[in-house]
Design a protein around this motif. Structure first.
Motif: not given
Length: 110
Positions: A57-67
């Motif tokens: 979940a943390v990795q998905v949130k990081r990727q969403l912020r990056r995108r």
């Protein structure tokens, strides 16, 4: 019977959940098996306390912020939309958890 179920369920629940997550991931990759009907119950069975699910979940949130920070014409708006949707879902989940806690507290006081 109840005592044996109480000993079995804590082991069976995450095992069943991880199997359903595995089938769900395969279903996303393969066009034959539908993935999401297995993925969501599997995540619910494994639970929020799972270290692997929290990490994902943390990795998905990081990727969403990056995108969301990308300035490309298509990727940036889609990332910002997905990040906004994730924030809204997170907010709703917190409100629902608060509502359940309040409801339980009221029921125990009565």
């Amino acid at each position: 019977m109840r005592a044996s179920w109480a000993r079995t369920w804590p082991v069976l629940r995450p095992t069943l959940g991880w199997c359903m997550i595995g089938i769900g991931v395969l279903g996303i990759i393969l066009p034959i098996i539908p993935g999401l009907p297995f993925l969501f119950p599997g995540i619910a069975l494994v639970g929020r306390r799972s270290v692997a699910l929290r990490w994902a979940a943390v990795q998905v949130k990081r990727q969403l912020r990056r995108r969301a920070g990308v300035r490309l014409p298509l990727l940036g708006p889609v990332g910002r939309w997905a990040l906004g949707a994730q924030h809204q879902i997170s907010r709703q989940r917190r409100r629902m958890a608060w509502w359940h806690m309040e409801r339980r507290r009221r029921q125990t006081q009565q």
